[in-house]
Design an enzyme around this catalytic site. Sequence first.
Site, PDB file in Angstrom:
ATOM      1  N   HIS A 137       0.885  -1.432   0.121  1.00 24.75           N
ATOM      2  CA  HIS A 137       0.156   0.035  -0.024  1.00 24.75           C
ATOM      3  C   HIS A 137       0.833   1.193  -0.124  1.00 24.75           C
ATOM      4  CE1 HIS A 137      -2.951   2.911   1.867  1.00 24.75           C
ATOM      5  NE2 HIS A 137      -3.845   2.236   1.623  1.00 24.75           N
ATOM      6  N   ASP A 214       2.929  -4.566   7.904  1.00 22.62           N
ATOM      7  CA  ASP A 214       1.737  -3.898   7.894  1.00 22.62           C
ATOM      8  C   ASP A 214       0.545  -4.977   7.994  1.00 22.62           C
ATOM      9  OD1 ASP A 214      -0.402  -2.755   6.860  1.00 22.62           O
ATOM     10  OD2 ASP A 214       0.391  -1.876   4.993  1.00 22.62           O
ATOM     11  N   GLN A 217      -4.649  -5.439   7.029  1.00 23.26           N
ATOM     12  CA  GLN A 217      -5.515  -6.125   6.255  1.00 23.26           C
ATOM     13  C   GLN A 217      -5.694  -7.738   6.692  1.00 23.26           C
ATOM     14  OE1 GLN A 217      -7.799  -5.522   4.236  1.00 23.26           O
ATOM     15  NE2 GLN A 217      -6.970  -3.375   3.734  1.00 23.26           N
ATOM     16  N   LYS A 240     -10.499  -0.819  10.309  1.00 24.65           N
ATOM     17  CA  LYS A 240     -10.713  -2.068   9.666  1.00 24.65           C
ATOM     18  C   LYS A 240     -10.947  -3.455  10.185  1.00 24.65           C
ATOM     19  CE  LYS A 240      -7.266  -0.205   6.354  1.00 24.65           C
ATOM     20  NZ  LYS A 240      -8.173   0.403   5.240  1.00 24.65           N
ATOM     21  N   CYS A 378      -4.645   2.374  -3.625  1.00 22.77           N
ATOM     22  CA  CYS A 378      -3.683   2.885  -2.892  1.00 22.77           C
ATOM     23  C   CYS A 378      -2.411   2.013  -3.182  1.00 22.77           C
ATOM     24  CB  CYS A 378      -3.733   3.462  -1.611  1.00 22.77           C
ATOM     25  SG  CYS A 378      -5.042   4.659  -1.203  1.00 22.77           S
TER      26      CYS A 378
HETATM   27  C1  LIG Z   1      -2.324  -2.940   3.459  1.00 25.64           C
HETATM   28  C2  LIG Z   1      -2.724  -1.577   3.931  1.00 25.64           C
HETATM   29  N1  LIG Z   1      -1.835  -0.837   4.752  1.00 25.64           N
HETATM   30  C3  LIG Z   1      -2.076   0.370   5.089  1.00 25.64           C
HETATM   31  C4  LIG Z   1      -3.292   0.978   4.993  1.00 25.64           C
HETATM   32  C5  LIG Z   1      -3.476   2.484   5.373  1.00 25.64           C
HETATM   33  O1  LIG Z   1      -4.159   2.478   6.634  1.00 25.64           O
HETATM   34  P1  LIG Z   1      -5.033   3.500   7.270  1.00 25.64           P
HETATM   35  O2  LIG Z   1      -5.593   4.420   6.046  1.00 25.64           O
HETATM   36  O3  LIG Z   1      -5.875   2.931   8.038  1.00 25.64           O
HETATM   37  O4  LIG Z   1      -3.776   4.124   8.061  1.00 25.64           O
HETATM   38  C6  LIG Z   1      -4.450   0.234   4.418  1.00 25.64           C
HETATM   39  C7  LIG Z   1      -5.490   0.784   4.017  1.00 25.64           C
HETATM   40  O5  LIG Z   1      -6.132   0.592   3.136  1.00 25.64           O
HETATM   41  C8  LIG Z   1      -4.106  -1.135   3.685  1.00 25.64           C
HETATM   42  O6  LIG Z   1      -4.921  -1.929   3.102  1.00 25.64           O
END
Ligand SMILES: Cc1ncc(COP(=O)(O)O)c(C=O)c1O
Length: 420
Positions: A137, A214, A217, A240, A378
């Site tokens: 992401h 990270d 998900q 999430k 993203c």
């Molecule tokens: C794999 C992953 N990392 C990071 C993020 C960013 O999360 P946040 O916008 O809640 O900080 C997302 C959000 O869609 C994501 O799917």
Amino acid sequence: MKAVQEISSPPSRRRMFDLARIRGDFPLLARKVHGKPLVYFDNGATSQKPRSVIEVLNRYYSEENSNIHRGVHYLSERATAAYEAAREKIRRFVNARRGQEIIFVRGTTEAINLVAQSYGRASLKAGDEIVISAMEHHSNIVPWQMLREQVGARLRVIPINHDGELVLEEYRRLLNERTKLVSVTHISNALGTIAPVKEIVKLAHEQGAAVLLDGAQAVPHMKVDVQEIGCDFYAFSGHKMFGPTGIGILYGRAELLDEMPPYQGGGDMISVVTFEKTHYNVLPYKFEAGTPHIAGGIGLGAAVDYLDGLDWARLAAHEHDLLTYATQALSNIEGLRIIGTAREKAGVISFVFDHVHAHDVGTILDQEGVAVRAGHHCAMPVMQRFGVPATTRASFAFYNTREEIDVLVKAIHRALKVFG
Ligand SMILES: Cc1ncc(COP(=O)(O)O)c(C=O)c1O
């Protein structure tokens, strides 16, 4: 008046997986969109919230609202106790050793930026290498590019194969004595690929590199045990995982967090301030400058209570069934191509048509009450890797059903009729 601690404790300790009952716990799932029953398949972007979380937020603001860690009065003490109780619930949920290792942040994005700007700036120098992957992401790419500019480090990227799996031989080849940090996603939001995180951590540690995962998900779909995985940092977002927006967690090993400089300066992160010198607070407060999202933290604790009440073996089996059923059903649609076909995969299906744009598909699905995401998610480098501008993505949660997938399939056929 009920105290917040009582409000935020689980309704009961039963572990269940009764789909109809679970759906009844999520008020928003009962609504209609454009006159059609809502089919919510945008869980990768954010999940819906159970009534228990909504009620905790409502009651917190109605009955307990106060600032924490500073007041001597009743409300402040109650709010502080509830906030710290939530930290303890989250610690247990991911099996961190100590509460000090659970830092409240705004979300995954802030957690990664914290590590980049604190750990990264303090420990990396020109020529050092950071390894990420081709399925990250943007929030696990851009902070490292910013760090690269600041310290002169180099960014290396683990490639993915045509199924969207990390190419581990390439990863092994990328690791060397200059590798200082490996930062990869546990589950890809665009492809659904589940990364072999234990292996990734083991190989990085053999080179003496720290590892950030990270988990945005992953945490809503699988039991995560940070000690078992062995990572140094683990980042995730409350919204999430059925909790509020604006709150998330950075787990970090205490030995590393202790050595790291603060990320932001301000109230609560200090022990003594004079104009000459400031002494920082102990963990975790050193990284929690200013008034935090108190209601969000308590609400996230309530989300953990809710998740703790579910039978996770059955939850995982149900999500796997949804993925298998949907993969089969969508594969039967002529011209539909699934992007992301890893063997180890979570409940995410990204798909494209050669002649119909993802946004057009998404718009027709919306008219049928089906909420999906259309775009680059993203994760522009993933789109570039597969040579597509965008995909339509259906991402499932445990409250989804096979019947909803049938509605999705019908709606896709309608989109094809309209644009075909
Ligand atoms: C794999 C992953 N990392 C990071 C993020 C960013 O999360 P946040 O916008 O809640 O900080 C997302 C959000 O869609 C994501 O799917």
